[in-house]
Enzyme design. Sequence first.
Site, PDB file in Angstrom:
ATOM      1  N   SER A 162       6.289  -9.328   0.465  1.00  0.00           N
ATOM      2  CA  SER A 162       6.858  -8.870   1.747  1.00  0.00           C
ATOM      3  C   SER A 162       8.126  -9.608   2.160  1.00  0.00           C
ATOM      4  O   SER A 162       8.790  -9.168   3.107  1.00  0.00           O
ATOM      5  CB  SER A 162       5.820  -9.006   2.856  1.00  0.00           C
ATOM      6  OG  SER A 162       4.797  -8.067   2.671  1.00  0.00           O
ATOM      7  N   VAL A 204       2.695 -12.162   0.507  1.00  0.00           N
ATOM      8  CA  VAL A 204       1.380 -12.566  -0.018  1.00  0.00           C
ATOM      9  C   VAL A 204       1.463 -13.227  -1.395  1.00  0.00           C
ATOM     10  O   VAL A 204       0.455 -13.702  -1.902  1.00  0.00           O
ATOM     11  CB  VAL A 204       0.347 -11.409  -0.058  1.00  0.00           C
ATOM     12  CG1 VAL A 204      -0.081 -11.004   1.335  1.00  0.00           C
ATOM     13  CG2 VAL A 204       0.838 -10.233  -0.867  1.00  0.00           C
TER      14      VAL A 204
HETATM   15  O1  DON Z   1       1.939  -3.918   0.365  1.00  0.00           O
HETATM   16  C1  DON Z   1       1.332  -4.959   0.242  1.00  0.00           C
HETATM   17  O2  DON Z   1       0.204  -5.124   0.716  1.00  0.00           O
HETATM   18  C2  DON Z   1       2.003  -6.085  -0.526  1.00  0.00           C
HETATM   19  N1  DON Z   1       2.795  -5.559  -1.599  1.00  0.00           N
HETATM   20  C3  DON Z   1       2.872  -6.912   0.356  1.00  0.00           C
HETATM   21  C4  DON Z   1       2.145  -7.482   1.545  1.00  0.00           C
HETATM   22  C5  DON Z   1       2.658  -8.801   1.978  1.00  0.00           C
HETATM   23  O3  DON Z   1       3.313  -9.522   1.266  1.00  0.00           O
HETATM   24  C6  DON Z   1       2.257  -9.246   3.331  1.00  0.00           C
HETATM   25  N2  DON Z   1       2.743 -10.569   3.612  1.00  0.00           N
HETATM   26  N3  DON Z   1       2.265 -11.545   3.982  1.00  0.00           N
END
Ligand code: DON
Length: 310
Positions: free
Chosen positions: A70, A264
């Site tokens: 993200s 994440v």
């Molecule tokens: O779409 C998702 O769930 C992941 N590709 C990215 C989510 C994410 O990085 C949230 N951040 N903390």
Amino acid sequence: MVTVTPSKGFQPVLERIAEEIGRTPGHGRPADYIPALAACDPRRFGMAVAEPDGTVYGVGDWRQPFSAQSVTKVFTLALDLAREGDALWEHVGREPSGNPFNSLVQLEYENGIPRNPFINAGALVVTDRLHTRTGDAAGELIAFLRAESGNPGLTFDREVAASEAAHGDRNAALAHFMASYGNIDNPVPVLLDQYVRQCSVAASCADLALATGFLARHGVRADGTRLLSRSQAKQVNAVMLTCGTYDAAGEFAYRVGLPGKSGVGGGIIAVVPGRCTLCVWGPGLDERGNSVSGVAALDRFTTLTGLSVF
Ligand code: DON
């Protein structure tokens, strides 16, 4: 462009932070809802600081590529805002959601308009709009990151993208739901492919600290051309501060006091406007999806240096 004060730079403070973080290694758990991320060692730690002139300081695993996830939402937001300006805000809000990053609950009450561009729903809208305008949102993103970081080898991680695509039911649900309100232009499978590729970008702390530099330079890219107006750069920083760490944004502002954006994969970027940009990486996450050692390191950075927006 702000003048950088020549000094011993940020190296001593980074070494002190790494030493402190190293005393209590391994807190938090790597994300496991994307299976390819689950195997990351939560004891890894890296941190980089980039000054507006491109000088970079780093410590620990600061040159090790990790999954940006993200964190990339900041760059797609900037790239789309640069193209369509304020029209974007008719399709995505800019208020904190107070809900987890992948939550569906507000979307129905709010007619398919996501609260902000950093929750997954909002990022899907931004990527959709960038894709409509460029024909290749993920390609635009990677070209931008390569140019700003000076790293032509920066690329997508196909294994991570495939892993997320195979476990992407929730993002698919968000995208279809917003499509039902007319807030998605492209076919949902096309959008989801763009989005998982975007999230799979593998980059190091050095790469991402440098790539964030335009936000410390008030919208100006590394080559001196302007991406965003000064006002737009302020807006992106403001949305990072209020929404960049999801339902922990209040706690992050309280502890760190900087615009920041987490992923994440365990990365967090942060901006001290006019002064420097930071990227920290520690794969162990707290229950809200933010890096435990990353937040702790940024907390120590602003405490030790006094550099904060407050
Ligand atoms: O779409 C998702 O769930 C992941 N590709 C990215 C989510 C994410 O990085 C949230 N951040 N903390």
